[in-house]
Design an enzyme around this catalytic site. Structure first.
Site, PDB file in Angstrom:
ATOM      1  N   HIS A   1       0.834  -1.198   0.000  1.00  0.00           N
ATOM      2  CA  HIS A   1       0.000   0.000   0.000  1.00  0.00           C
ATOM      3  C   HIS A   1       0.867   1.246   0.000  1.00  0.00           C
ATOM      4  CE1 HIS A   1      -3.906  -1.982   0.556  1.00  0.00           C
ATOM      5  NE2 HIS A   1      -3.223  -2.872   1.266  1.00  0.00           N
TER       6      HIS A   1
ATOM      7  N   HIS B   1      -9.257  -7.161  -1.801  1.00  0.00           N
ATOM      8  CA  HIS B   1      -8.899  -7.832  -0.546  1.00  0.00           C
ATOM      9  C   HIS B   1     -10.025  -8.780  -0.144  1.00  0.00           C
ATOM     10  CE1 HIS B   1      -5.855  -4.789  -0.345  1.00  0.00           C
ATOM     11  NE2 HIS B   1      -5.534  -5.003   0.921  1.00  0.00           N
TER      12      HIS B   1
ATOM     13  N   GLU C   1      -9.174 -12.127   4.967  1.00  0.00           N
ATOM     14  CA  GLU C   1      -8.225 -11.690   5.987  1.00  0.00           C
ATOM     15  C   GLU C   1      -8.949 -11.678   7.329  1.00  0.00           C
ATOM     16  OE1 GLU C   1      -5.223  -7.909   6.830  1.00  0.00           O
ATOM     17  OE2 GLU C   1      -7.048  -7.609   5.661  1.00  0.00           O
TER      18      GLU C   1
ATOM     19  N   ASP D   1       2.339  -5.731   2.620  1.00  0.00           N
ATOM     20  CA  ASP D   1       1.137  -5.009   3.024  1.00  0.00           C
ATOM     21  C   ASP D   1       1.476  -3.569   3.405  1.00  0.00           C
ATOM     22  OD1 ASP D   1      -1.568  -4.698   3.410  1.00  0.00           O
ATOM     23  OD2 ASP D   1      -1.681  -5.848   5.258  1.00  0.00           O
ATOM     24  N   ASP D   2       1.817  -3.326   4.662  1.00  0.00           N
ATOM     25  CA  ASP D   2       2.119  -1.987   5.164  1.00  0.00           C
ATOM     26  C   ASP D   2       3.371  -2.037   6.048  1.00  0.00           C
ATOM     27  OD1 ASP D   2      -0.296  -0.315   4.303  1.00  0.00           O
ATOM     28  OD2 ASP D   2      -1.282  -1.969   5.349  1.00  0.00           O
TER      29      ASP D   2
END
Length: 345
Positions: free
Chosen positions: A22, A204, A207, A285-286
């Protein structure tokens, strides 16, 4: 050390693609600190001395805290040069870890008010991505992502915008944020717009919710890849479908642990998905919030999940095959992966 014991091949030399990163979350922690101080933005302890933050987003309060930290980080990106710096540093970090191709995901809505509108924001990101790619040699493409917590009409607007830039570096359309807040099927119209423009569908799912969330992404959004998707491992039948249709799961092990989706790295079903034939693209991801970029995900695959070098090479191949990289780039990188595996350990 015995001379007949081979050392494992260096994973930072393994060519690979990074498909789940991201935009804001790709920022270096040091850059966040520096920009915050320049602009007088107060950072909470979780983003400064207690970094990386202790997170758990399996309940509403935990997700709210995660989102609050993310929004604070986003607030330090105020000038076009900040966007350029973020993308250049992200590309440098990817190059250092062996990435040859990066697909970075951005929701222009989060910056539109700051940079003059949705179109202006996307053009700013695309231009910065082009410069970063030229400076580092890492191929960079952009995925425009809608937000599940906003109205589906907003997603349609973003899908039309993404479609207009499908020849300028936008390669996919995503759907992010808390999947408990809206059904995937609510956004089917937006994904049809994106698909008609030739963009990959990369929502997404799987999750914070189970296998049914992944199935909705496949059935209602015609997903080419599923962001995370680890909960697909709860359904052998779904894993079989993903394997048959070669729908990739973008698995981010340390993110799963950081958000409480899995208690420990050992609990992320990476091995189960791989052995079921589900294509996998490891992602970070982050990194800004989870403290780890792409290379540690590959190190986990080796050290925790027991992947040998041949299997690690296959993970890298799957990331390349699942990407939107031009065929010439795919062919070149796949041959480099073969060379990495053929070289003496």
């Amino acid at each position: 050390m015995r001379e007949d014991v081979e050392m494992p091949r260096p994973l930072d030399k393994l060519p690979k693609a990074h498909l789940h990163l991201h935009f804001t979350g790709s920022m270096r922690h040091g850059t966040l600190i520096e920009l915050a101080r320049e602009q007088g933005v107060h950072l909470p302890d979780a983003l400064e001395q207690d970094w990386p933050p202790k997170l758990r987003a399996t309940d509403e309060r935990g997700w709210f805290r995660f989102q609050r930290l993310y929004d604070i980080a986003r607030s330090v990106l105020r000038r076009p040069e900040d966007v350029g710096r973020l993308l250049l540093e992200a590309a440098q970090d990817e190059a250092r870890e062996g990435s040859r191709w990066l697909e970075i995901q951005v929701d222009p809505s989060g910056y539109a008010q700051r940079f003059g509108g949705l179109t202006e924001t996307l053009e700013l990101v695309l231009d910065a991505a082009g410069r970063a790619s030229g400076a580092t040699g890492v191929g960079i493409a952009v995925i425009v992502a809608a937000n599940r917590t906003r109205h589906p009409l907003d997603a349609r607007t973003l899908a039309r915008l993404a479609a207009q830039y499908s020849d300028r570096g936008v390669v996919g359309f995503g759907l992010s944020n808390d999947e408990r807040r809206a059904r995937a099927r609510d956004f089917d119209h937006a994904f049809r717009i994106a698909k008609r423009a030739g963009l990959l569908a990369v929502p997404h799912g799987g999750e914070l919710l189970g296998a049914g969330s992944v199935a909705e992404c496949v059935d209602d959004l015609d997903a080419d890849r599923v962001g995370h998707g680890v909960r697909a491992a709860e359904s052998p039948r779904l894993m079989e479908r993903l394997a048959d249709r070669q729908i990739t799961c973008e698995v981010c092990p340390l993110s799963n642990v950081g958000l409480g989706v899995a208690e420990r790295p050992e609990d992320v079903p990476l091995r189960r998905l791989f052995e079921a034939g589900v294509p996998i693209a490891l992602g970070a991801d982050d990194p800004l919030l989870f403290g780890a970029r792409l290379l540690p995900q590959y190190e986990l695959a080796r050290e925790v999940y027991g992947f040998d070098d041949a299997e690690l090479a296959e993970l890298a191949r799957q990331s390349i095959r699942s990407s939107a990289a031009p065929e010439s780039v795919k062919k070149e990188v796949l041959s480099e992966i073969d060379a990495w595996l053929a070289a003496p350990a």
